[in-house]
Design a protein around this motif. Structure first.
Motif, mmCIF file in Angstrom:
data_model
loop_
_atom_site.group_PDB
_atom_site.id
_atom_site.type_symbol
_atom_site.label_atom_id
_atom_site.label_comp_id
_atom_site.label_asym_id
_atom_site.label_seq_id
_atom_site.Cartn_x
_atom_site.Cartn_y
_atom_site.Cartn_z
ATOM 1 N N ASN A 160 72.588 35.138 27.978
ATOM 2 C CA ASN A 160 71.492 34.192 27.806
ATOM 3 C C ASN A 160 71.215 33.309 29.020
ATOM 4 O O ASN A 160 70.272 32.525 29.003
ATOM 5 C CB ASN A 160 71.746 33.333 26.564
ATOM 6 C CG ASN A 160 71.567 34.158 25.294
ATOM 7 O OD1 ASN A 160 70.616 34.926 25.183
ATOM 8 N ND2 ASN A 160 72.484 34.036 24.354
ATOM 9 N N GLY A 208 67.704 33.222 25.744
ATOM 10 C CA GLY A 208 68.029 31.974 26.429
ATOM 11 C C GLY A 208 67.059 31.612 27.526
ATOM 12 O O GLY A 208 65.845 31.528 27.304
ATOM 13 N N ARG A 260 71.716 35.758 20.105
ATOM 14 C CA ARG A 260 72.295 34.440 20.368
ATOM 15 C C ARG A 260 73.244 34.151 19.200
ATOM 16 O O ARG A 260 72.826 34.167 18.035
ATOM 17 C CB ARG A 260 71.180 33.400 20.433
ATOM 18 C CG ARG A 260 71.616 31.986 20.163
ATOM 19 C CD ARG A 260 72.175 31.291 21.395
ATOM 20 N NE ARG A 260 72.811 30.054 20.975
ATOM 21 C CZ ARG A 260 73.330 29.146 21.787
ATOM 22 N NH1 ARG A 260 73.300 29.339 23.073
ATOM 23 N NH2 ARG A 260 73.887 28.072 21.327
#
Lengths: 294, 773
Positions: A181, B431, B632
């Motif tokens: 991420n 992200g 996530r």
């Protein structure tokens, strides 16, 4: 290893003349890794960080002129971020804060990695890249600068000096797919600019070919289908066709980071979403400006 | 007095601060790579670029001509046994005749400068004849042997009950886990200093000094006492430092040159130069009755051991014995095989065989719940092991087994509020890449439970040695237990303060010269084993302290106790500070602590092979981008069976750190191999979780039921957090996507390109606990 620390372009050129095997260093976030891995051992390095002419940015007419030494952190600063929102989005995805403090746009261009995060944005903005040497200056398009993976048309002794891009052009989007991420090399990335005045959509794909790819057919198709007056979102059918054309423009490979199939698939998804965001009013911009800098 | 009391706050049960904590945070801690000795040389290893090749010849002459090069050594120079190994010495110090994995050492150089050493290594001419690498572990079982000892490293059968038993409901699956790396931050490094007696002193980051010493002495052809190991600052281990890395080679260079030699692996070299977690392919078949009670578990597990044995035997034993998980199973047929291939050697890593098995048995439990239409948590509760139950190995669980408690408390914890519609953009899947489209993000919840055996078993006489010396009210503890970050240095001080009532506790530097073995810092064993040894030594010193006091004051030693740094008698007549009680005498005791003996498994995998077991439950919440396959992990909630909490802050650190490695294996961590070649030996491409990937960890409960036989009632806590967290995260992704996802890590393409199979199952989300918000 000889290290030169010029403070002007003239000094940089002199250093290079003195040491024609020298390597120009503009951030070092790729270069120093190679040095540390002993993959490269240049006899001399000309460090560009102190070179006055490469610093900062300015607005000239409708253009923003970025010194090639501008860092990703500087691109995230509020004022510049508003003028070049796509580049700010891309900068936020680069590495860690430390890497963003060191890495520069000029370095990203000079390294010419297929995964360079600023490159799709510069391609979609039709950026002009100004390079200079002892013998003069020239201005060229991204596609004429970067011609292969880690291959540029820079002549020996030529330094990337500045990058000229249109200020606050239309709506800009940048999306990057990676295997985690944050702090990750792109598996695929997409920059999309919707130029409301010029009535065109420009879409550039990174990490899905040897160089950044402009999805020209997709751009032409969707530019012709968009209701530029009414700014209504494209139909599902048009979106699907646009996505398919984006995918067919990609030339991805299988490697240790991902597969060609996934890369092709994901640039389509990202381009579709980018286009969707252009029409969704995109009030995310304002709310996230602060988070870019975080 | 108040200052003494302040210091005494670092007793058992309290969050005593780490003695190495502040220096590590400030960058002042000397790691093994920071060492320096006057006149030292730099060592560098030449490694095979091929996963499989014959060596026709090695020509070192050009390397020796380079100015500054002091020695070049190959297999011909090994003075003693040319191989080493933790269980059996099948791994060459330097390859000769043949290389069996990419990165295998072939020669080593010592030079004045690290760069010279590197260039000299590159100047060694090795004439390789590359051969086709054997990289498929399933095929390797019956293929032509790639080593004189054959391709089957170890085969473990576990058979119990009726192999023909059949359940009303049967579920099957084939599961895979990839090769994970320990990714310890500190690269392998050491400093060898030749001694005047012909011996050598080695300062090294390792996990078990004495087992290194044994292996090195055999290779160096030196008596044990001439191979002196000293622990250097360890930058993490997680199993990567159980096997020898450079130990023999740098000592050879130091002995050859008569000068200190330092070697530090580069990051790439570190990835090539230590063992990894065994990749596994697992076939499972579960039988249950209509009420969800397990009738039989069948499993076949193939573990890729890579080129050499390392700890494959014990990993295979764990995987097979723990194959059903923490559930009561009366009938089982399990076969686990570790196979030799031309992939990188695999050995110890946190979780050690249980991680792989847990990934499969927990997926099976979810499948079974779906097949039965039963709540997956309820299904687990119906089958949990309890004290007095037997494992499939026939061993009766005599210790605590609060499996139901860890499950209940973890499942009952509140789910995180909010969801992908309200999450901050950076916290959506993808992200910082800002790829997520909220309408295409689906939340999922997964649940998993694990069992891990603690300490060495299988008939191995596992022990630790410790010495306690009490002088002028200051305790000095000598123990060879290696601190790899787990917190033994803090615990040893806590124990001494607790038992002796002293404020100041000095830890002598761990080494092989002054004290016997402490055993390995692995298998979740040091708190029990070396903690037990330190406690026993402190008890012995306290006994002498009491007897000194008793003699001096003419009272019975039984009436004495230690309270707030003072020796006191129950009747209140004696109340003197500890440092006075000894009356100037130095009290010193050296002890060994052994755990209860265990037995070897018989040919059917039956026997009391294990000492103790720890259980954990994890519940993961994930958000998944259905189109891009990005994940996530939103939250991990856990309950763990810990016996007793000895240091709350350090315990939380173990839980969080283990979960970070579990999240890593679930969604990103994998050594990518291409015909035996490691494609991603760097932290650029071997990705581990960042702050944006690591979810908050919520501890629902720490179950404190003191474990009988454990010196302080505590169970090792380092491994369980890594085991079921992997299974829970992947279960949550299955719940979000409806996909089968039989492999860890789940890669984006496994979700995004799953295509048609997604549609119909998406809504039903059969695999896991219901999401209710």
């Amino acid at each position: 290893m000889l290290v030169f620390l010029p403070v002007s372009l003239e000094e940089a050129f002199d250093a290079f003349e003195q040491c024609p095997d020298a390597h120009f260093l503009a951030g070092g976030t790729d270069f120093m890794v190679e040095v540390n891995f002993a993959l490269r051992r240049p006899p001399a390095v000309v460090c560009l960080r102190r070179v006055e002419e490469l610093q900062g940015w300015r607005v000239e007419g409708s253009e923003v002129v970025l010194g090639a030494g501008i860092t990703y952190t500087e691109l995230l600063a509020p004022r510049l971020g508003e003028l070049l929102p796509g580049l700010a989005q891309a900068s936020r995805t680069v590495g860690s804060p430390q890497i963003r403090n060191a890495g520069t746009v000029g370095g990203n261009l000079g390294t010419a990695s297929p995964a360079g995060d600023s490159l799709p944005v510069l391609a979609a903005l039709d950026a002009k890249i100004v390079v200079a040497s002892k013998h003069g200056r020239r201005s060229l398009e991204l596609a004429d600068l970067i011609v292969g993976p880690k291959r540029t048309t820079l002549a020996p002794g030529e330094v990337i000096v500045e990058v000229r891009v249109p200020a606050a052009l239309g709506s800009q989007q940048f999306l990057k797919v990676g295997t985690r991420n944050a702090m990750v090399i792109a598996v695929a990335n997409v920059a999309l600019v919707a130029d409301w005045a010029g009535r065109s959509v420009r879409c550039a794909l990174g990490s899905v070919g040897p160089v950044v790819i402009r999805a020209r057919e997709a751009e032409e198709f969707i530019s012709a289908r968009i209701d530029w007056e009414g700014r209504t979102p494209p139909s599902d059918g048009d979106l699907a066709e646009f996505t398919a054309l984006v995918r067919s423009a990609a030339r991805p490979i299988d490697d240790h980071r991902s597969t060609a199939d996934y890369r092709r698939h994901s640039v389509g998804v990202c381009a579709e979403r980018a286009l969707g965001r252009v029409f969704s009013g995109d009030n995310r911009e304002a709310s996230e400006r602060t988070s870019w800098a975080s | 007095m108040s200052t003494v009391l302040d210091k005494l706050r670092g007793r058992l049960g309290q969050s005593a601060p780490r003695p190495d904590g502040v220096p590590k945070v400030r960058g002042q801690f000397a790691f093994s790579s920071d060492m320096f000795a006057e006149g030292m040389l730099w060592g560098h290893m030449l490694r095979s670029p091929h996963p499989a090749a014959a060596i026709r010849s090695i020509d070192v002459s050009q390397a020796l001509l380079i100015p500054g090069v002091r020695a070049v050594i190959t297999s011909d120079d090994v003075p003693g046994r040319k191989t080493y190994g933790l269980d059996y010495p099948d791994q060459p110090v330097f390859a000769w005749d043949v290389v069996r994995f990419m990165g295998e050492p072939v020669a080593a150089v010592a030079a004045d400068h690290p760069d010279t050493a590197r260039r000299a290594a590159a100047a060694i001419v090795v004439d390789y004849a590359p051969t086709e690498p054997m990289t498929d572990p399933a095929a390797a079982v019956d293929a032509a042997p790639i080593h004189p000892l054959g391709n089957v490293l170890h085969r473990q059968w576990v058979r119990c009950g009726d192999p023909e038993a059949v359940g009303a409901v049967v579920v099957e699956g084939r599961y895979e886990t990839a090769m994970q790396d320990q990714a310890q931050m500190g690269p392998e490094s050491g400093l060898a200093i030749p001694g005047e007696d012909g011996g050598v002193d080695l300062y090294i980051a390792t996990q078990w000094l004495h087992i290194d010493q044994e292996q090195m002495a055999a290779c160096l052809a030196l008596p044990l006492e001439k191979v002196r190991l000293h622990l250097a600052g360890v930058g993490g281990a997680f199993g990567a430092r159980e096997d020898l890395s450079m130990q023999v080679q740098i000592c050879m260079l130091a002995l050859r040159t008569g000068r200190p030699v330092k070697m530090v692996y580069s990051r790439e070299e570190s990835f090539l130069g230590h063992v990894h977690r065994h990749p596994a392919v697992m076939w499972y078949r579960h039988h249950a009755d209509r009420d969800g009670r397990l009738v039989k578990v069948e499993a076949r597990i193939i573990l890729d051991g890579g080129a050499y044995l390392s700890t494959s035997t014990a990993v295979t034993m764990n995987a097979s014995c723990m194959a059903p998980g923490p559930y009561l199973v009366h009938n089982a047929v399990v076969e686990a095989v570790a196979v030799r291939t031309n992939n990188p050697p695999c050995g110890a890593m946190r979780g050690f065989g249980s991680v792989q098995a847990c990934f499969a048995h927990e997926a099976q439990m979810d499948k079974l719940a779906a097949a039965l239409g039963m709540d997956p948590v309820e299904l687990r509760l119906r089958n949990v092991l309890k004290q007095g139950d037997s494992l499939i190995t026939g061993q009766v669980l005599r210790g605590t087994a609060p499996v139901a408690d860890v499950i209940r408390t973890c499942a009952a914890a509140p789910l995180p509020t909010g969801g992908p519609q309200t999450a901050a953009e950076l916290e959506l899947p993808g992200g910082a890449g800002r790829t997520a489209e909220r309408t295409r993000v689906r939340r999922g919840v997964g649940f998993a439970v694990s069992v891990k055996n603690l300490m060495y078993g299988g008939g191995f006489d596992d022990y630790s040695s410790a010495r306690c010396r009490l002088e002028d009210g200051v305790a000095t503890i000598t123990c060879a237990a290696v601190e790899v970050g787990q917190g033994f240095v803090t615990l040893a001080q806590q124990i001494a303060r607790e038992v002796l009532g002293v404020a100041d506790v000095i830890l002598a530097p761990p080494g092989t010269a002054d004290i016997g073995s402490a055993g390995s810092t692995s298998a979740s064993r040091q708190t029990w084993m070396s903690g037990g040894a330190v406690q026993k030594a402190c008890f012995a010193v306290r006994e002498r302290l009491f007897s000194c006091t008793a003699t001096k004051y003419g009272v019975s030693a039984e009436t004495l106790a230690i309270l707030d740094g003072r020796v006191v008698s129950l009747d209140g007549q004696i109340d003197i500070p500890v440092f006075e009680a000894a009356g100037g005498e130095v009290l010193e005791e050296t002890v060994e602590f052994h755990h209860e003996p265990t037995a070897e498994l018989d040919q059917n995998g039956q026997g009391d092979a294990f000492v103790s077991f720890a259980f954990a439950a994890h519940r993961a919440v994930v958000d998944v981008d259905l189109d891009l396959g990005l994940v996530r992990v939103v939250d991990i909630t856990t309950s763990q069976d810990v016996g007793r909490v000895l240091n709350p802050v350090q315990l939380v650190g173990q839980l969080e750190g283990g979960i970070a490695q579990g999240v890593g294996l679930a969604v990103m961590e994998e050594i990518v191999l291409d015909h035996g070649r490691v494609r991603n030996p760097s932290f650029t491409d071997y990705v581990i979780p960042t702050a944006l990937d690591m979810p908050p960890v919520h501890i629902a409960a720490l179950i404190e039921e003191p474990e009988p036989g454990s010196p302080m009632g505590a169970k090792g806590a380092g491994e369980p957090p890594m085991i079921s967290s992997v299974a829970a995260v992947v279960a949550a992704i299955r719940n979000a996507t409806g996909l089968e996802l039989p492999r860890a890590p789940v890669r984006p393409q496994d979700i995004a390109l799953a295509g048609a199979s997604r549609g119909p199952t998406l809504a039903s989300s059969p695999n896991n606990v219901e999401v209710s918000q």
